[in-house]
Design a protein around this motif. Structure first.
Motif, PDB file in Angstrom:
ATOM      1  N   CYS A   1      -3.212  -0.373  -1.042  1.00  0.00           N
ATOM      2  CA  CYS A   1      -3.744   0.882  -0.485  1.00  0.00           C
ATOM      3  C   CYS A   1      -3.706   2.031  -1.488  1.00  0.00           C
ATOM      4  O   CYS A   1      -4.089   3.144  -1.155  1.00  0.00           O
ATOM      5  CB  CYS A   1      -3.005   1.258   0.804  1.00  0.00           C
TER       6      CYS A   1
ATOM      7  N   HIS B   1      -1.346   3.756  -2.498  1.00  0.00           N
ATOM      8  CA  HIS B   1      -0.305   4.766  -2.287  1.00  0.00           C
ATOM      9  C   HIS B   1       0.588   4.810  -3.525  1.00  0.00           C
ATOM     10  O   HIS B   1       1.027   3.769  -4.016  1.00  0.00           O
ATOM     11  CB  HIS B   1       0.518   4.415  -1.044  1.00  0.00           C
TER      12      HIS B   1
ATOM     13  N   CYS C   1       5.334  -1.635   0.110  1.00  0.00           N
ATOM     14  CA  CYS C   1       4.690  -0.325   0.250  1.00  0.00           C
ATOM     15  C   CYS C   1       5.109   0.282   1.589  1.00  0.00           C
ATOM     16  O   CYS C   1       4.978  -0.337   2.636  1.00  0.00           O
ATOM     17  CB  CYS C   1       3.174  -0.475   0.180  1.00  0.00           C
TER      18      CYS C   1
ATOM     19  N   CYS D   1       0.938   1.150  -4.922  1.00  0.00           N
ATOM     20  CA  CYS D   1       0.568   0.013  -4.091  1.00  0.00           C
ATOM     21  C   CYS D   1      -0.749  -0.593  -4.568  1.00  0.00           C
ATOM     22  O   CYS D   1      -1.747   0.111  -4.709  1.00  0.00           O
ATOM     23  CB  CYS D   1       0.460   0.441  -2.628  1.00  0.00           C
TER      24      CYS D   1
ATOM     25  N   CYS E   1       1.510   0.855   3.796  1.00  0.00           N
ATOM     26  CA  CYS E   1       0.733  -0.238   4.400  1.00  0.00           C
ATOM     27  C   CYS E   1       1.545  -1.535   4.543  1.00  0.00           C
ATOM     28  O   CYS E   1       1.105  -2.476   5.182  1.00  0.00           O
ATOM     29  CB  CYS E   1      -0.535  -0.507   3.591  1.00  0.00           C
TER      30      CYS E   1
HETATM   31 ZN   LIG Z   1       0.126   0.197   0.424  1.00  0.00          ZN
END
Ligand SMILES: [Zn+2]
Length: 397
Positions: free
Chosen positions: A345, A347, A323, A342, A326
């Motif tokens: 997180c 994302h 990712c 992700c 993060c």
């Molecule tokens: Zn992430």
């Protein structure tokens, strides 16, 4: 200026044994010579050779050249250690601290073997290395930026993180390009030829179409197998290459221009990342893609050098699974080929863009190429599932 380029060696279990045996014998010879050099303060290479050469040859069964190189390593180690202590003592003296003294140097069993051109030569793709068991030829990874073999001054065989490496000392004329504050990351792929960390994607649709069209024709001609068919095949493959070459010229020009205009460097991944991702089954396809990737990278490197743009090649392992926000790395972060989500997180976004951002970030750390493996090859350590944010030093596997 001299710089050291790390070349990964690919050795079979059998060849690894030969390298280990040679390394151990060479360092045993160094360990044998070291107390003599120390007690007699004999740090001159010539002096130490005179004193120890015949004993080392007899005792350790090394070739004339290897015996000389072992003795030279000992003399060189003492001289450089003595210089380092001298420099340190200047500071200690000014501080009024107790000074350091030179002590006997011990050599690790798997310490570096310092080869020279007579016992290790680099070919285009293979290194020819002297071992106790005769010479062996091993494939090595060669970055696009690696200069002609003639520029290599010295090559050390190093065992690190479960793999063998060649540390090649080369004269690098490009060192005047300063390190930029930022990099433009470029992710290379098949469907999308290149995606930059700015979010610009260069589609491979047109070249894929040409490849497929010629692919069908090729299959038909191959089946025919006549002399005439073979001649046609040759022409087709030439045409296809020229088309791909034109596309690569255009893409590389635009990428270098984007970096130049914003005073950034260009970050590319080494081939391991690309080979990890692309599952190509047919031999021709694989060869063709490797050729195309290699050409695009070479064009970028060439155009960048002309434009004064620094190109850095980073370890491409897991750039597509990590990712970019993060740093969490997991194959589950990729629900499909095009998407990145992700698991940690949440994302989400385009998978190629996420990879390009990872590539740009990895170029900012000091040691760009870390240990990574090709498919089908096992290292001692298993890859870690989760990693710290990519601001931390480049992850090692
Ligand atoms: Zn992430």
């Amino acid at each position: 200026m001299q710089s050291v380029t790390k070349l990964r060696l690919y050795a079979s279990p059998e060849d690894r044994e030969k390298l280990f045996a040679t390394m151990e014998r060479y360092n045993a010879a160094c360990t044998f010579v070291s107390p003599v050099a120390f007690s007699e303060k004999q740090f001159s290479n010539i002096g130490l050779q005179k004193q120890m050469y015949s004993t080392v040859r007899e005792r350790f069964g090394l070739s004339a050249q290897m015996a000389q190189l072992a003795i030279r390593k000992v003399a060189g180690s003492y001289r450089s250690t003595r210089e380092a202590i001298k420099a340190k003592n200047k500071i200690l003296k000014a501080l009024g601290e107790p000074l350091q003294v030179l002590s006997e140097i011990s050599f690790r069993e798997h310490g570096a073997v310092c080869y020279d051109a007579r016992v290790l030569s680099l070919g285009k793709n293979r290194a020819n290395i002297w071992t106790l068991d005769g010479r062996i030829k091993l494939r090595y990874s060669r970055p696009d930026y690696f200069p002609p073999v003639a520029a290599v001054k010295q090559t050390d065989l190093v065992y690190r993180d479960g793999a063998f490496w060649l540390y090649a000392t080369v004269e690098s004329p490009d060192s005047e390009i300063p390190e930029p504050a930022e990099y433009l990351g470029v992710d290379l792929g098949v469907v999308t030829i290149a995606t930059t960390s700015d979010g610009i994607a260069y589609s491979g649709a047109a070249t894929e179409k040409v490849r497929k069209r010629y692919g069908n024709l090729r299959a038909a001609l191959q089946q025919k197998g006549t002399k005439d068919a073979k001649e046609k095949l040759r022409k087709i493959s030439g045409r296809e290459r020229r088309f791909k070459t034109d596309v690569n010229h255009v893409i590389s020009k635009q990428i270098v221009r984007a970096a130049e205009g914003t005073k950034r460097g260009v970050a590319l991944e080494d081939l391991t990342g690309i080979l990890q991702r692309t599952t190509v089954t047919k031999q021709y396809r694989e060869r063709h893609h490797k050729w195309a990737f290699h050409q695009l990278r070479t064009f970028i490197a060439y155009k960048a050098r002309k434009a004064g743009v620094l190109v850095k090649v980073i370890d491409g392992a897991y750039t597509s699974q990590q990712c970019s926000v993060c740093g969490y790395t997991d194959s589950g972060n990729r629900p499909d080929q095009a998407t990145f989500v992700c698991l940690q997180c949440r994302h989400a976004g385009n998978a190629d863009l996420n990879a390009a951002k990872n590539i740009a970030a990895r170029a900012l750390v000091n040691e760009p190429i870390a240990v990574c493996s090709l498919p089908g090859e096992r290292l001692n350590r298993k890859p870690v599932k989760s990693m710290k944010p990519i601001k931390a030093p480049c992850p090692r596997f």
